[in-house]
Enzyme design. Structure first.
Site, PDB file in Angstrom:
ATOM      1  N   GLY A   1       0.820  -1.194   0.000  1.00  0.00           N
ATOM      2  CA  GLY A   1       0.000   0.000   0.000  1.00  0.00           C
ATOM      3  C   GLY A   1       0.863   1.255   0.000  1.00  0.00           C
ATOM      4  O   GLY A   1       2.019   1.231   0.420  1.00  0.00           O
ATOM      5  N   SER A   2       0.308   2.374  -0.458  1.00  0.00           N
ATOM      6  CA  SER A   2       1.011   3.652  -0.367  1.00  0.00           C
ATOM      7  C   SER A   2       0.756   4.266   1.009  1.00  0.00           C
ATOM      8  O   SER A   2       0.014   3.722   1.817  1.00  0.00           O
ATOM      9  CB  SER A   2       0.535   4.590  -1.475  1.00  0.00           C
ATOM     10  OG  SER A   2       0.934   4.078  -2.727  1.00  0.00           O
ATOM     11  N   GLY A   3       1.394   5.400   1.257  1.00  0.00           N
ATOM     12  CA  GLY A   3       1.259   6.044   2.569  1.00  0.00           C
ATOM     13  C   GLY A   3       2.429   5.741   3.477  1.00  0.00           C
ATOM     14  O   GLY A   3       2.496   6.230   4.598  1.00  0.00           O
ATOM     15  N   HIS A   4       3.365   4.899   2.976  1.00  0.00           N
ATOM     16  CA  HIS A   4       4.555   4.537   3.753  1.00  0.00           C
ATOM     17  C   HIS A   4       5.817   5.191   3.193  1.00  0.00           C
ATOM     18  O   HIS A   4       6.922   4.799   3.560  1.00  0.00           O
ATOM     19  CB  HIS A   4       4.759   3.023   3.738  1.00  0.00           C
ATOM     20  CG  HIS A   4       3.567   2.248   4.168  1.00  0.00           C
ATOM     21  ND1 HIS A   4       2.990   2.410   5.405  1.00  0.00           N
ATOM     22  CD2 HIS A   4       2.820   1.311   3.524  1.00  0.00           C
ATOM     23  CE1 HIS A   4       1.951   1.590   5.506  1.00  0.00           C
ATOM     24  NE2 HIS A   4       1.829   0.923   4.376  1.00  0.00           N
TER      25      HIS A   4
ATOM     26  N   LYS B   1       5.792  -7.529   2.575  1.00  0.00           N
ATOM     27  CA  LYS B   1       5.463  -7.357   3.989  1.00  0.00           C
ATOM     28  C   LYS B   1       4.233  -8.204   4.313  1.00  0.00           C
ATOM     29  O   LYS B   1       3.279  -8.261   3.525  1.00  0.00           O
ATOM     30  CB  LYS B   1       5.162  -5.879   4.294  1.00  0.00           C
ATOM     31  CG  LYS B   1       6.304  -4.949   3.928  1.00  0.00           C
ATOM     32  CD  LYS B   1       6.145  -3.551   4.513  1.00  0.00           C
ATOM     33  CE  LYS B   1       4.928  -2.789   4.018  1.00  0.00           C
ATOM     34  NZ  LYS B   1       4.825  -2.695   2.547  1.00  0.00           N
TER      35      LYS B   1
ATOM     36  N   ASP C   1      -1.533  -8.158   0.699  1.00  0.00           N
ATOM     37  CA  ASP C   1      -0.267  -8.190  -0.035  1.00  0.00           C
ATOM     38  C   ASP C   1       0.138  -9.624  -0.353  1.00  0.00           C
ATOM     39  O   ASP C   1       0.544  -9.939  -1.473  1.00  0.00           O
ATOM     40  CB  ASP C   1       0.840  -7.508   0.783  1.00  0.00           C
ATOM     41  CG  ASP C   1       0.652  -6.002   0.881  1.00  0.00           C
ATOM     42  OD1 ASP C   1       0.350  -5.384  -0.162  1.00  0.00           O
ATOM     43  OD2 ASP C   1       0.776  -5.457   1.979  1.00  0.00           O
TER      44      ASP C   1
ATOM     45  N   HIS D   1      -0.707   0.959   9.507  1.00  0.00           N
ATOM     46  CA  HIS D   1      -1.871   1.247   8.659  1.00  0.00           C
ATOM     47  C   HIS D   1      -2.965   1.946   9.439  1.00  0.00           C
ATOM     48  O   HIS D   1      -4.146   1.830   9.120  1.00  0.00           O
ATOM     49  CB  HIS D   1      -2.422  -0.043   8.053  1.00  0.00           C
ATOM     50  CG  HIS D   1      -1.457  -0.722   7.157  1.00  0.00           C
ATOM     51  ND1 HIS D   1      -0.594  -1.692   7.604  1.00  0.00           N
ATOM     52  CD2 HIS D   1      -1.165  -0.533   5.842  1.00  0.00           C
ATOM     53  CE1 HIS D   1       0.163  -2.095   6.599  1.00  0.00           C
ATOM     54  NE2 HIS D   1      -0.149  -1.403   5.533  1.00  0.00           N
TER      55      HIS D   1
END
Ligand SMILES: Nc1ncnc2c1ncn2[C@@H]1O[C@H](COP(=O)(O)OP(=O)(O)O)[C@@H](O)[C@H]1O
Ligand SMILES: Nc1ncnc2c1ncn2[C@@H]1O[C@H](COP(=O)(O)OP(=O)(O)O)[C@@H](O)[C@H]1O
Ligand SMILES: [Mg+2]
Ligand SMILES: [Mg+2]
Ligand SMILES: [Mg+2]
Ligand SMILES: [Mg+2]
Lengths: 217, 332, 332, 217
Positions: free
Chosen positions: B54-57, B105, B110, B220
Site C-alpha cells: 500500500g502507499s502512505g509509507h 510485507k 499483499d 496502517h
C-alpha cells in the site's frame, strides 16, 4: 438446449452473472456489513462493470469472456474477494481456451481447478464460512454429473442448486478466515456474501444454456 | 482538524507518483497504467528485486528503486495492496530472464496478491519467489493459523541486502535464502503518540488520551493491542528494546544493524535522541551496533511515532549493507 | 496535546547530536563543548564552508556536513542562534589556512553572532566572510533599515553549490561571489497548515482555524502576516509560485532548480504532488525545471507545511549542483 | 584613592557589576517585559554567574577579568544583548592586556572602541532606545575628563553619572532597534534595560576605585 458452451454461451454466462450481482448489490453489501466491512457488493459491481466494458465483441473461444473477467479483477479489484474471484475466473478461462466449446466435463474440471486455486491462495477449508462453502459442493456436483453422464443443462442446474445450498448453509457457520473471523457469532443467521456470489455464478451458467438456447443473443 | 496538501483524495497516489518520477528522472521512471516504478536504467542479467504494498509509507518502497536495491516497486492505493496484475506487469518489465524476487510485507492482501502474481508469472514462464517479511513483534501470537507477525521496517534491510546481493549476481534461490535469513534475525516494535489521518479525512484513525501511548502500533492506522503510560524517552527505550533482544535471543558479542524509524510526523531531533539511547542500552549489554539507519523510511502517513528494528548482522550482511546503493531515499 | 519523544526539553539538542554523530560515524564527528559538528575526515587545503543556526530545522545544517558540502555546522538551541564562540571554535577547527565561508540565514541573532565570530577570527588571523541567505519573499519590505527577508530553504542550494566549488579549490572571495549570486537568484514562500510545538510544550506556537492556512509563514513558529483560505493543492500552487516568478523576473527559456520542502510533518505523498504541480506550472510558461529537491530538508519542528523555493540555474550552477556530495542528508 | 586600575581593581569592578545586576534582576526583567520579551535580567544574571566562576584567581593584567567576562558572554549568552555585551567587555579586555594598570585615558579608549563595536554590530544610533544611549554619553564624558586631566575617581564618577542619565533618558524614546521596536509607545515611561545595565557597569567602575581604595579585597 445446447449441449456445449460456445463462446456466445460463455459471453451470456458472464453477462448474466454481472446482471445478477448488480441486482443483488445492496443485499450483498448488507451481508458483508454483517460479517465483514460492507464493501463486498460495491467491489463486485465495480469490478464487473469494468469487466463488461472489456469483454471481447466476438469471443473466439469460451475462455475469452472469462479471461476478460479474470484480468479485470486481478487488475483492479481490491479486498480479499477481488483477487480470489480473479483467479477463480481464470481457471474457467484456461479451461475454455483453445477449444470451440466447453463440455460439462470441461466445466467440472474448471470448477475443480478453481476450488484448488482458491484453497491454495486463501487456505480456507469447507466450513470456514467463505466462498469455498459454495465452490466445493458445486464442484463436487459437477464431477458427479459428468460421471453419471447428465446433460449440460442438468449438470449446471444441479451445480447451481448445490452452490446455493452451500451458500445458505454458511448462515450457520462461524467465520474462520478473513474479516468475518473477527466478528464471531454476530454473523450467524445470514449467509456469507462470497458464497452467495458463487451461487449466482452457477445460476447464471445454467441460465445461459436455457435462456440463450441457441447460444446467440 | 487534520489537513493536507491534496486535491481529490483518490488522486493522491497517482499525483504523487507523477511528481516523484519527475523529481528523480535519473533514478526512476513511472508506468502509469498499470502503476509501477522501474529503474530509469534497467539492469541486465541479474535477478530482479521487486517490492510493493500500500502507499502512505513513503519513501517505502518507491524511494528504494535504483542501483543496488530495488529494480521495481509496485504501489497500491493508500494502505491497500497493489493488484496481482500490477505486480505481474512490473515483474515482467523488470525480469532480465533470471527471475524476480518479491519482497513482501506480511499483510493478507499483499500476500494474496503477490502469491497470485507469482502464479500468473509462472504460467508465463517467469520464475519468482517470495521473501515474506514479518518482523513486528507486537503481533506475535502462538496461533499457527493466524495471520502472523506484520511486516514493517525490517523490509528496508531486506531490500538493501538482497538488492546488493542481486547486483553481485546471486541467483533467485540464494536471494530467497538470504532474505529469509535476514527476516528471521529481525524484530521491530512501534509506538505512536498520535495517529495519522488519511488524505482528505479530517480525523486521525484513532484518538489517544494525553497520558497514553499506543504501544505496538501498526503502520496502517490500526490501533495497538496495548496502551501504556506516556513518559520520558529514556523510560520508553528499554520497553521497546528489551523484548526485541529477548525474542532474538541476543547477547554479549552479537552485532546488529539498528533502524530507528519515524512514522511520519516525528522530528529528526527525537529520532536521533532515541537512537542514541537505544545504542547505549545495547552497548551496555555488550551488543555492538555495527550499522544504523535513523530517519523516516517506513511511514504511516503523518503518524507521530517511531519504530525500533534490530537486525542480526553477520559479516556477509555487513558487506552487503555497505555495498553501494543509489536510490532516491538511500544512497551511499 | 502535542507530545514528543524527549527527556528534559533542554537536553533535546545535545542528546540528538550525540545520537546523530553515533548514527553517522563515517561522515561526522560532534564536538560537545563548544558544540559543533565536523567532517569525520577533515578536508585539507580548501576553503572551509560552515553554516549554523538554531536547531529544530534538521536535517539542516548538521545533515549537510560531509564531502562536497559543509566542513562544519554549528547548531544553537532550538530556534536560537549558536553563540559567537561556538562559531569561532568550529571555524578554527575547520580552517585549513585558506579561510572560512560562513553561510548564514538572515535572522538578527544569527547575523550578530556570525559577525562577532568573524571579528574574533580576524583578530586571530583567520579569514572569514559571510554569504547572507535572504530568500523568504514573505518578509520582503521596502524598509532599508528593516531586518530584510528571512533566510529559509535556499540555504540548501547555497551550501551545496558553494560546497562543491570549495571542493574544487575556489578561494574565499570566489565563494562569496558565487554564494551571493545564488542568493540573489533565489526566492521562497512557505505555507503552514498547523504550527509545530517546541519539545516539551503541549501547545503549538499558533492555532489556525480549519478553513485557513498561514501564508508566508517562517520557520521558527512565528505567525505569517497573512491568513488565506484553505483549499485544494492545485489552488495553492499558483499562489505560491507566481509571486516567486514575478520577483525573480523569470520567463520563457529560464532554467531553475526547484526545492519543494516539507516543514516537518508533511508527508512525501503531499510534497511529491506539490512538486508535480509546481513543475507543470513552470513548464507551462516555458521555464524549465533543470534540477529539483523534494523532501523535508529545512524543517520547523513538527510543523505541517511546505515551502517552494526557486533558484536561478546557469551552467556553472548546474555543474556544481551535480558535483558529488556525501553527507547524512544529501548524497549523490 | 587609586589613580590607575590595577588587576585587582578590575576584578573588583567586574564583581561589583555582577552583584549590582544580581540585585537589579527583577527590575531589569520587568523593564524588558515592558519593552521586549522579558528575558534580559535572567540572561545577564546567568551570564555573570558563569563569568564569576571563570574569573582568574590572580589576574595578571587589568584586562584578564574582562576577558573572562567577554569569553563567557560570547560562549554562552543568547539573545541580542548577550553577544553585544560580550563584545563590549572584549574592548575593555583588549585595553587592559599587556599593561600593569589602566589609566583614565585607557578606560576612555576602551569605552570609545566598545561604542564603535556595538554600533558596527548592532547598527543602533543614539536615540534608538538601546544600550548605546548610555554608552555614548559615558564614552564622551570619559574623553572630556581625560582631556581636562581629571583624576581616575572623578572621571569614572562623571562617566557613571552620564551613563545613568543617558539610561534614564531612554524612558522618553521610541524603540527603533531590537524587539522594542515592535511594541511602539507601550514602552514609554520606563528606561531601556540594556542602557540601565551600562549605567550599573560604570557605577561599579567608580565603586571599585573608591571602596577598594588600595585595590585589594
Ligand atoms: N481466506 C479466504 N478464502 C476464500 N474466500 C475468502 C477468504 N477470506 C474471505 N473470503 C471471501 O471474501 C468475502 C469478502 O470479500 P471482501 O469484502 O472483498 O473482503 P474484505 O473486505 O474482507 O477484504 C467473504 O464473503 C468470503 O467469501
Ligand atoms: N541593535 C542593537 N544595538 C545595541 N543594543 C541593542 C540592539 N538591540 C537591542 N539592544 C539592547 O538589547 C537589550 C535587550 O536584550 P535582550 O533581552 O537580550 O534581547 P532580546 O531578548 O530582544 O534578543 C535592549 O534593552 C537594548 O539595550
Ligand atoms: Mg469486505
Ligand atoms: Mg474490504
Ligand atoms: Mg529580551
Ligand atoms: Mg530574548
Amino acid at each position: 438446449m445446447a449441449d456445449q458452451i460456445s463462446p456466445a454461451h460463455a459471453d451470456l454466462w458472464v453477462r448474466g452473472f454481472a446482471a445478477a450481482i448488480n441486482d443483488a448489490d445492496d443485499h450483498l453489501t448488507d451481508l458483508d456489513r454483517r460479517s465483514g466491512d460492507g464493501d463486498f457488493g460495491t467491489n463486485m459491481v465495480t469490478g464487473l462493470r469494468r469487466a463488461l466494458a472489456a469483454l471481447p465483441e466476438h469471443p473466439d473461444s469460451p475462455g475469452a469472456p472469462f479471461q476478460a473477467l479474470s484480468d479485470t479483477f486481478l487488475s483492479h479489484s481490491g479486498g480479499t474477494s477481488g483477487p480470489l474471484f480473479g483467479m477463480w475466473f481464470r481457471d474457467f478461462a484456461k479451461a475454455g481456451h483453445g477449444t470451440p466449446a466447453l463440455t460439462l466435463a470441461g466445466v467440472a474440471e474448471a470448477a475443480d481447478r478453481g476450488w484448488a486455486t482458491v484453497t491454495r491462495l486463501g487456505s480456507a477449508k469447507v466450513g470456514d464460512r467463505t466462498m469455498v462453502d459454495a465452490i466445493a459442493p458445486a464442484a463436487e456436483s459437477l464431477g458427479r454429473s459428468t460421471a453419471e453422464g447428465l446433460s449440460l443443462e442438468e449438470g449446471l442446474r444441479a451445480a447451481a442448486e448445490a452452490a446455493e445450498a452451500g451458500a445458505q448453509g454458511t448462515s450457520e457457520l462461524l467465520g474462520r478466515k478473513g474479516r468475518t473471523s473477527y466478528v464471531g457469532d454476530a454473523a450467524l443467521g445470514a449467509p456469507d456474501p462470497g458464497a452467495v456470489a458463487i451461487g449466482l455464478f452457477f445460476r447464471a451458467a445454467h441460465a445461459s444454456v436455457t435462456d440463450g438456447a441457441d447460444g446467440t443473443r | 482538524m487534520r489537513r493536507q496538501f491534496v486535491n481529490d483524495p483518490e488522486d493522491v497516489v497517482p499525483e504523487a507518483l507523477e511528481g516523484f518520477a519527475a523529481a528523480w528522472p535519473r533514478h526512476v521512471r513511472w508506468n502509469r497504467e498499470p502503476s509501477y516504478v522501474l529503474r530509469a536504467e534497467p539492469a541486465s542479467d541479474k535477478v530482479a528485486v521487486l517490492s510493493g504494498g500500500g502507499s502512505g509509507h513513503e519513501p517505502l518502497h518507491v524511494g528504494f528503486v535504483g542501483r543496488g536495491m530495488l529494480d521495481a516497486a509496485v504501489p497500491g492505493a493508500v494502505f491497500a495492496s497493489p493488484t496481482a496484475m500490477q505486480i505481474r506487469a512490473a515483474s515482467l518489465a523488470a525480469d532480465t530472464g533470471r527471475g524476480v524476487l518479491h519482497v513482501v510485507k506480511n499483510y493478507t492482501g499483499d500476500v494474496l496478491n503477490f502469491r497470485i502474481a507469482g502464479e500468473l508469472l509462472s504460467d508465463e514462464g517467469v520464475r519468482s519467489d517470495i521473501v515474506l517479511v514479518d518482523d513486528d513483534l507486537a503481533t506475535d501470537t502462538d496461533d499457527p493459523d493466524g495471520p502472523g507477525r506484520r511486516g514493517t521496517a525490517a523490509v528496508v534491510a531486506v531490500e538493501k541486502v538482497c538488492g546488493a546481493a542481486a547486483e553481485r549476481g546471486a541467483d533467485l534461490s540464494e536471494l530467497v535464502e538470504l532474505g529469509r535469513r535476514v527476516v528471521s534475525g529481525s524484530r521491530t516494535l512501534s509506538v505512536a503518540l498520535a495517529a495519522g489521518a488519511h488524505p482528505g479525512q479530517s480525523r486521525p484513525s484513532f484518538e489517544l488520551p494525553d497520558d497514553r501511548i499506543e504501544f505496538g502500533v501498526g503502520i496502517h492506522g490500526e490501533r495497538a493491542r496495548e496502551r501504556r503510560a506516556f513518559g520520558p524517552r529514556r523510560a520508553l527505550v528499554p520497553d521497546m528494546a528489551a523484548p526485541l533482544l529477548r525474542d532474538l535471543d541476543l547477547g554479549r558479542g552479537d552485532r546488529l544493524a539498528v533502524i530507528v524509524n519515524g512514522l511520519g510526523a516525528t522530528h529528526d531531533l527525537e529520532l536521533y535522541g532515541l537512537f542514541g539511547e537505544v545504542k547505549a542500552l545495547l552497548e551496555d549489554v555488550g551488543i555492538s551496533v555495527a550499522r544504523s539507519l535513523v530517519g523516516s523510511y517506513v511511514t504511516s502517513l503523518d503518524m507521530a511515532g517511531c519504530s525500533v528494528t534490530l537486525v542480526r548482522a553477520d559479516d556477509e550482511f555487513l558487506d552487503l549493507w555497505d555495498a553501494p546503493v543509489s536510490t532516491p531515499a538511500l544512497t551511499w
